[in-house]
Scaffold this motif. Structure first.
Motif, PDB file in Angstrom:
ATOM      1  N   ASN A   1       0.630  -1.252   0.087  1.00 15.55           N
ATOM      2  CA  ASN A   1      -0.359   0.282   0.151  1.00 15.55           C
ATOM      3  C   ASN A   1       0.921   1.448  -0.351  1.00 15.55           C
ATOM      4  OD1 ASN A   1      -1.765  -1.211   0.182  1.00 15.55           O
ATOM      5  ND2 ASN A   1      -2.512  -1.981   1.897  1.00 15.55           N
ATOM      6  N   GLU A   2       1.494   1.398   0.127  1.00 14.48           N
ATOM      7  CA  GLU A   2       2.750   2.335  -0.262  1.00 14.48           C
ATOM      8  C   GLU A   2       2.493   3.235  -0.942  1.00 14.48           C
ATOM      9  OE1 GLU A   2       7.560   1.154   1.632  1.00 14.48           O
ATOM     10  OE2 GLU A   2       5.810   0.550   3.699  1.00 14.48           O
ATOM     11  N   ALA A   3       3.163   3.940  -1.447  1.00 15.58           N
ATOM     12  CA  ALA A   3       3.099   5.391  -2.579  1.00 15.58           C
ATOM     13  C   ALA A   3       4.323   4.238  -3.687  1.00 15.58           C
ATOM     14  CB  ALA A   3       2.880   6.012  -2.605  1.00 15.58           C
ATOM     15  N   ASP A   4       5.307   4.772  -3.446  1.00 13.66           N
ATOM     16  CA  ASP A   4       6.402   4.982  -4.247  1.00 13.66           C
ATOM     17  C   ASP A   4       6.077   3.076  -4.880  1.00 13.66           C
ATOM     18  OD1 ASP A   4       6.903   3.464  -1.826  1.00 13.66           O
ATOM     19  OD2 ASP A   4       9.124   3.040  -1.904  1.00 13.66           O
ATOM     20  N   ILE A   5       5.631   1.710  -3.853  1.00  9.86           N
ATOM     21  CA  ILE A   5       5.414   0.162  -4.529  1.00  9.86           C
ATOM     22  C   ILE A   5       4.432   0.385  -5.561  1.00  9.86           C
ATOM     23  CG2 ILE A   5       5.158  -1.704  -3.391  1.00  9.86           C
ATOM     24  CD1 ILE A   5       6.908  -1.633  -1.267  1.00  9.86           C
ATOM     25  N   GLN A   6       3.603   0.883  -5.059  1.00  5.67           N
ATOM     26  CA  GLN A   6       2.337   0.686  -5.386  1.00  5.67           C
ATOM     27  C   GLN A   6       2.705   1.676  -7.662  1.00  5.67           C
ATOM     28  OE1 GLN A   6      -1.094   3.013  -3.544  1.00  5.67           O
ATOM     29  NE2 GLN A   6      -2.035   0.843  -2.762  1.00  5.67           N
ATOM     30  N   ALA A   7       3.633   2.773  -7.417  1.00  8.59           N
ATOM     31  CA  ALA A   7       3.675   2.952  -8.527  1.00  8.59           C
ATOM     32  C   ALA A   7       4.736   2.268  -9.458  1.00  8.59           C
ATOM     33  CB  ALA A   7       4.708   3.792  -8.343  1.00  8.59           C
ATOM     34  N   ARG A   8       5.796   1.394  -8.651  1.00  8.51           N
ATOM     35  CA  ARG A   8       6.230   1.319  -9.776  1.00  8.51           C
ATOM     36  C   ARG A   8       5.657  -0.549 -10.292  1.00  8.51           C
ATOM     37  NH1 ARG A   8       9.373  -3.861  -7.707  1.00  8.51           N
ATOM     38  NH2 ARG A   8      11.140  -3.674  -8.236  1.00  8.51           N
ATOM     39  N   ASP A   9       4.897  -0.856  -9.094  1.00  7.89           N
ATOM     40  CA  ASP A   9       4.336  -2.077  -9.151  1.00  7.89           C
ATOM     41  C   ASP A   9       3.336  -1.840 -10.556  1.00  7.89           C
ATOM     42  OD1 ASP A   9       5.286  -3.833  -7.366  1.00  7.89           O
ATOM     43  OD2 ASP A   9       3.612  -3.945  -6.147  1.00  7.89           O
ATOM     44  N   ALA A  10       2.672  -0.737 -10.425  1.00 11.74           N
ATOM     45  CA  ALA A  10       1.715  -0.580 -11.448  1.00 11.74           C
ATOM     46  C   ALA A  10       2.770  -0.195 -12.665  1.00 11.74           C
ATOM     47  CB  ALA A  10       0.798   0.535 -11.304  1.00 11.74           C
ATOM     48  N   ARG A  11       3.533   0.100 -13.202  1.00 14.66           N
ATOM     49  CA  ARG A  11       4.763   0.702 -14.063  1.00 14.66           C
ATOM     50  C   ARG A  11       4.773  -1.695 -14.855  1.00 14.66           C
ATOM     51  NH1 ARG A  11       7.495   4.371 -10.972  1.00 14.66           N
ATOM     52  NH2 ARG A  11       9.039   2.806 -10.595  1.00 14.66           N
ATOM     53  N   ILE A  12       5.652  -2.346 -13.625  1.00 16.35           N
ATOM     54  CA  ILE A  12       5.312  -3.923 -13.899  1.00 16.35           C
ATOM     55  C   ILE A  12       4.066  -3.813 -14.166  1.00 16.35           C
ATOM     56  CG2 ILE A  12       6.319  -5.734 -13.595  1.00 16.35           C
ATOM     57  CD1 ILE A  12       8.141  -4.485 -11.545  1.00 16.35           C
ATOM     58  N   LEU A  13       3.029  -4.098 -13.908  1.00 16.89           N
ATOM     59  CA  LEU A  13       1.638  -4.330 -14.417  1.00 16.89           C
ATOM     60  C   LEU A  13       1.705  -4.344 -16.254  1.00 16.89           C
ATOM     61  CD1 LEU A  13       0.165  -4.821 -11.494  1.00 16.89           C
ATOM     62  CD2 LEU A  13       1.401  -7.076 -12.395  1.00 16.89           C
ATOM     63  N   ALA A  14       1.154  -2.573 -16.271  1.00 13.14           N
ATOM     64  CA  ALA A  14       1.374  -1.901 -17.272  1.00 13.14           C
ATOM     65  C   ALA A  14       2.751  -1.866 -18.869  1.00 13.14           C
ATOM     66  CB  ALA A  14       1.721  -0.101 -16.865  1.00 13.14           C
ATOM     67  N   ALA A  15       3.704  -2.948 -17.725  1.00 15.84           N
ATOM     68  CA  ALA A  15       5.072  -3.226 -19.272  1.00 15.84           C
ATOM     69  C   ALA A  15       4.626  -4.663 -19.435  1.00 15.84           C
ATOM     70  CB  ALA A  15       6.605  -2.726 -18.474  1.00 15.84           C
ATOM     71  N   ARG A  16       4.088  -5.092 -18.772  1.00 14.33           N
ATOM     72  CA  ARG A  16       3.555  -6.551 -19.169  1.00 14.33           C
ATOM     73  C   ARG A  16       2.599  -6.803 -20.194  1.00 14.33           C
ATOM     74  NH1 ARG A  16       3.639 -10.172 -13.267  1.00 14.33           N
ATOM     75  NH2 ARG A  16       5.953 -10.015 -13.356  1.00 14.33           N
ATOM     76  N   GLU A  17       1.869  -6.058 -19.648  1.00 14.90           N
ATOM     77  CA  GLU A  17       0.605  -5.740 -20.602  1.00 14.90           C
ATOM     78  C   GLU A  17       0.887  -5.334 -22.237  1.00 14.90           C
ATOM     79  OE1 GLU A  17      -2.685  -3.593 -18.832  1.00 14.90           O
ATOM     80  OE2 GLU A  17      -3.473  -5.189 -17.329  1.00 14.90           O
ATOM     81  N   LYS A  18       2.045  -4.781 -22.434  1.00  9.44           N
ATOM     82  CA  LYS A  18       1.859  -4.086 -23.379  1.00  9.44           C
ATOM     83  C   LYS A  18       2.779  -4.887 -23.818  1.00  9.44           C
ATOM     84  CE  LYS A  18       4.941  -0.202 -25.645  1.00  9.44           C
ATOM     85  NZ  LYS A  18       6.029   1.263 -25.160  1.00  9.44           N
TER      86      LYS A  18
END
Length: 329
Positions: A307-324
């Motif tokens: 739930n930490e902001a920096d970890i949420q942002a990093r996880d979101a980038r990783i998941l977006a890169a996978r979808e791409k």
């Protein structure tokens, strides 16, 4: 079928992975059911405390021809009708009788009655008395020992891992182990004695050791996660738990086997009560501790950090890169 070495290698590299973090909601529900159930057991089946906690009189009859427990109850009832008695067989030729607190004349009369009914000399019957104030002192010191242990554990883990969230997860795991172990004692009617309390503190130390090893691997994995890492925070935590899974299983088996052997020898062969109390608490607690580290402490720490902001942002980038990557594949 894979060997343990092959399974260990697959778990370490991530080729095989058990969803300790991914299925954490299920594990938390199971843990909650176990803890609530263990906490409710004493309501219906009270925890049995030894005479050291409750106070009372104790008689030990040695060199008996037949350790018939009903004879001891009859002897006590003949002197003090209605007295509560707890009779335990010690080995093949001894009987231990615990009763409510008795006066000196009643103690002498019960000693004589036990000697007569078992056909032994008076010297073969020993008696002792434990006052309620001594039992209260033992209880208070046990609770103080537990509180100091948990406080020191919280501080040391927070300093070592440099995050209070690992301390919170570890302490919750320790409480989980303690509550479930006491619940097991209540379910099966095992007696909690000062020796059992020593065993409880020992298994908390074992659980803490197991949790620290897993958390150390989690810190190593998550520390290596940079901007180029393809793992989310939860995946790094899950990988760490899988990488230490074989070690946790081996450690638990290595600890449980000799403790089980001591329990068997102490309870069924030697009749040594102190040895039985310590080994029983360690045997039960060792198994519960392994479960708690894998299914409670580590997934809980992951939940607290995700739930930490920096970890949420990093996880979101990783998941977006996978979808791409999947879209362009």
């Amino acid at each position: 079928m894979r060997s343990m070495n092959e399974l260990g290698n697959d778990l370490y590299t991530g080729k095989t992975s058990f969803p300790f973090v991914g299925r954490r909601r299920l594990w938390f529900i199971i843990a909650a059911v176990l803890v609530i159930g263990a906490a409710l057991v004493p309501v219906f089946r009270p925890v049995q405390f030894s005479i050291e906690f409750t106070g009372g009189s104790q008689f030990t009859v040695n060199d008996v021809a037949s350790p018939d427990q009903t004879l001891a109850t009859e002897a006590v009832q003949s002197v003090v009708p209605g007295a509560a008695t707890k009779v335990t067989t010690i080995g093949d030729d001894a009987v231990r009788v615990q009763t409510d607190q008795m006066t000196d004349p009643d103690t002498r009369a019960v000693t004589a009655a036990l000697a007569e009914i078992y056909g032994v000399d008076l010297d073969s019957v020993s008696s002792s008395f434990i006052g309620p104030s001594w039992g209260q002192d033992v209880t208070r010191q046990s609770l103080w020992g537990l509180a100091i242990f948990l406080a020191l554990t919280f501080m040391i883990l927070a300093i070592y891992f440099r995050t209070w969230k690992m301390s919170v997860a570890a302490i919750i795991g320790l409480v989980d182990v303690l509550v479930i172990t006491v619940g097991v004692y209540a379910v099966f009617g095992f007696e909690i004695s000062p020796a059992a309390v020593i065993g409880f503190l020992t298994i908390l130390s074992y659980s803490l050791y197991d949790t620290t090893v897993v958390f150390d691997k989690i810190r190593e994995n998550t520390h290596e996660d940079g901007e180029k890492s393809g793992r989310t925070f939860g995946e790094s935590v899950n990988l760490a738990v899988n990488q230490t899974l074989i070690r946790s299983i081996n450690t638990t088996v290595v600890a449980a086997l000799p403790t089980g052997a001591i329990l068997f020898i102490g309870a069924l062969w030697l009749g040594a009560q102190t040895l039985t109390d310590i080994s029983l608490s360690i045997f039960v607690g060792t198994i519960v501790a392994a479960y708690s580290t894998l299914f409670v402490a580590a997934p809980l720490f992951s939940l607290m950090r995700e739930n930490e902001a920096d970890i949420q942002a990093r996880d979101a980038r990783i998941l977006a890169a996978r979808e791409k990557a999947l879209a362009t594949a």
